[in-house]
Design an enzyme around this catalytic site. Structure first.
Site, mmCIF file in Angstrom:
data_model
loop_
_atom_site.group_PDB
_atom_site.id
_atom_site.type_symbol
_atom_site.label_atom_id
_atom_site.label_comp_id
_atom_site.label_asym_id
_atom_site.label_seq_id
_atom_site.Cartn_x
_atom_site.Cartn_y
_atom_site.Cartn_z
ATOM 1 N N LYS A 174 0.823 -1.218 0.000
ATOM 2 C CA LYS A 174 0.000 0.000 0.000
ATOM 3 C C LYS A 174 0.861 1.274 0.000
ATOM 4 O O LYS A 174 2.071 1.222 0.290
ATOM 5 C CB LYS A 174 -0.924 -0.036 1.221
ATOM 6 C CG LYS A 174 -1.958 -1.166 1.173
ATOM 7 C CD LYS A 174 -2.922 -1.098 2.350
ATOM 8 C CE LYS A 174 -3.959 -2.196 2.271
ATOM 9 N NZ LYS A 174 -4.946 -2.113 3.386
ATOM 10 N N TYR A 225 -12.327 -2.006 -4.008
ATOM 11 C CA TYR A 225 -12.853 -2.119 -2.638
ATOM 12 C C TYR A 225 -14.390 -2.069 -2.577
ATOM 13 O O TYR A 225 -14.944 -1.826 -1.510
ATOM 14 C CB TYR A 225 -12.245 -1.035 -1.750
ATOM 15 C CG TYR A 225 -10.860 -1.402 -1.234
ATOM 16 C CD1 TYR A 225 -10.668 -2.511 -0.404
ATOM 17 C CD2 TYR A 225 -9.744 -0.646 -1.568
ATOM 18 C CE1 TYR A 225 -9.411 -2.850 0.067
ATOM 19 C CE2 TYR A 225 -8.471 -0.982 -1.086
ATOM 20 C CZ TYR A 225 -8.314 -2.085 -0.269
ATOM 21 O OH TYR A 225 -7.074 -2.422 0.211
ATOM 22 N N ASN A 241 -2.003 0.273 6.714
ATOM 23 C CA ASN A 241 -1.445 -0.955 7.291
ATOM 24 C C ASN A 241 -0.584 -1.754 6.305
ATOM 25 O O ASN A 241 -0.460 -2.969 6.399
ATOM 26 C CB ASN A 241 -2.560 -1.801 7.919
ATOM 27 C CG ASN A 241 -3.627 -2.192 6.921
ATOM 28 O OD1 ASN A 241 -3.501 -1.917 5.737
ATOM 29 N ND2 ASN A 241 -4.678 -2.845 7.393
ATOM 30 N N HIS A 274 -2.221 -5.351 1.530
ATOM 31 C CA HIS A 274 -3.517 -6.002 1.320
ATOM 32 C C HIS A 274 -3.254 -7.461 0.998
ATOM 33 O O HIS A 274 -2.268 -7.779 0.328
ATOM 34 C CB HIS A 274 -4.260 -5.362 0.133
ATOM 35 C CG HIS A 274 -5.430 -6.179 -0.338
ATOM 36 N ND1 HIS A 274 -6.667 -6.079 0.252
ATOM 37 C CD2 HIS A 274 -5.527 -7.164 -1.278
ATOM 38 C CE1 HIS A 274 -7.495 -6.961 -0.327
ATOM 39 N NE2 HIS A 274 -6.827 -7.621 -1.248
ATOM 40 N N GLU A 333 -9.614 -10.819 -7.483
ATOM 41 C CA GLU A 333 -8.657 -9.725 -7.300
ATOM 42 C C GLU A 333 -7.448 -9.855 -8.238
ATOM 43 O O GLU A 333 -6.932 -8.853 -8.737
ATOM 44 C CB GLU A 333 -8.203 -9.671 -5.838
ATOM 45 C CG GLU A 333 -9.328 -9.257 -4.903
ATOM 46 C CD GLU A 333 -8.916 -9.245 -3.432
ATOM 47 O OE1 GLU A 333 -9.765 -8.872 -2.600
ATOM 48 O OE2 GLU A 333 -7.761 -9.600 -3.102
HETATM 49 P P1 IDP Z 1 -7.921 -6.701 5.772
HETATM 50 O O1 IDP Z 1 -7.100 -5.776 4.898
HETATM 51 O O2 IDP Z 1 -7.147 -7.174 6.965
HETATM 52 O O3 IDP Z 1 -8.552 -7.823 4.996
HETATM 53 P P2 IDP Z 1 -10.553 -5.448 5.797
HETATM 54 O O4 IDP Z 1 -11.539 -5.548 6.906
HETATM 55 O O5 IDP Z 1 -10.818 -6.197 4.534
HETATM 56 O O6 IDP Z 1 -9.114 -5.818 6.393
HETATM 57 O O7 IDP Z 1 -10.417 -3.896 5.464
HETATM 58 C C1 IDP Z 1 -9.803 -3.458 4.262
HETATM 59 C C2 IDP Z 1 -8.877 -2.312 4.594
HETATM 60 O O8 IDP Z 1 -9.655 -1.204 5.067
HETATM 61 C C3 IDP Z 1 -7.882 -2.545 5.747
HETATM 62 O O9 IDP Z 1 -6.732 -3.242 5.347
HETATM 63 C C4 IDP Z 1 -7.560 -1.131 6.174
HETATM 64 O O10 IDP Z 1 -6.656 -0.493 5.262
HETATM 65 C C5 IDP Z 1 -8.922 -0.472 6.043
HETATM 66 N N1 IDP Z 1 -9.677 -0.528 7.321
HETATM 67 C C6 IDP Z 1 -10.247 -1.606 7.905
HETATM 68 N N2 IDP Z 1 -10.865 -1.293 9.051
HETATM 69 C C7 IDP Z 1 -10.685 0.054 9.193
HETATM 70 C C8 IDP Z 1 -11.097 0.992 10.187
HETATM 71 O O11 IDP Z 1 -11.765 0.654 11.184
HETATM 72 N N3 IDP Z 1 -10.698 2.288 9.994
HETATM 73 C C9 IDP Z 1 -9.979 2.699 8.905
HETATM 74 N N4 IDP Z 1 -9.595 1.847 7.945
HETATM 75 C C10 IDP Z 1 -9.933 0.536 8.081
HETATM 76 MG MG MG Z 2 -9.923 -7.708 3.419
#
Ligand code: IDP
Ligand code: MG
Length: 140
Positions: free
Chosen positions: A11, A51, A114, A117, A128
């Site tokens: 990312k 997304y 974070n 992905h 994807e």
């Molecule tokens: P993942 O990436 O671990 O699969 P997902 O729930 O699919 O997590 O969420 C997609 C992305 O959305 C996350 O990697 C993160 O960048 C963002 N995200 C998830 N939860 C939050 C939140 O509570 N606040 C802000 N961004 C979030």
């Molecule tokens: Mg996810």
């Protein structure tokens, strides 16, 4: 178990800090092979489409804005149980909850920024991977 494919994205928070090589070393050290890779700067439309599954979530708009804030590296990882293995190597979504030694524990800036992905199921991985790559671009 047969070799599996999964989609990984490095990312914008990680490309900005020049962490592409360090992150890719984690995949390779832990038995996954990078079988396709491209660096690109997503458009708003592309990020929104990628997304789409999260479009009802409160963080959707912010997430899309973050994903277009800089370049990303999209890649296909191959290996035994690659979808689950990649999720283990990445660590929990929120770096505060991620296990020691995971990419997110070591590199993530926040729950949003974070660093990586990873597909969450074989079915989503197929969708994807097709979003970013043609079959010709995946070389195992
Ligand atoms: P993942 O990436 O671990 O699969 P997902 O729930 O699919 O997590 O969420 C997609 C992305 O959305 C996350 O990697 C993160 O960048 C963002 N995200 C998830 N939860 C939050 C939140 O509570 N606040 C802000 N961004 C979030
Ligand atoms: Mg996810």
């Amino acid at each position: 178990m047969a070799k599996e494919l999964t989609l990984s994205i490095i990312k914008p928070d990680a490309t900005r800090r020049n962490l592409t090589g360090k992150i890719n070393a984690r995949f390779e050290e832990k038995g996954l092979r990078i079988v396709a890779q491209k660096r690109l700067w997503l458009t708003a439309q592309q990020a929104e489409k990628f997304y789409e599954v999260h479009k009802e979530r409160a963080f959707y708009r912010e997430l899309c804005d973050f994903m277009i804030s800089g370049p990303v590296v999209a890649q296909v990882l191959q290996g035994e149980n690659a979808v689950a293995r990649n999720r283990e190597i990445m660590g929990a979504t929120n770096p505060a909850n991620a296990e020691k030694g995971t990419i997110r524990k070591d590199f993530a800036e926040s729950i949003e920024a974070n660093s990586v992905h990873g597909s969450d199921s074989a079915e989503n991985a197929a969708r994807e991977i097709a979003f970013f790559f043609s079959e010709l671009e995946i070389v195992g």
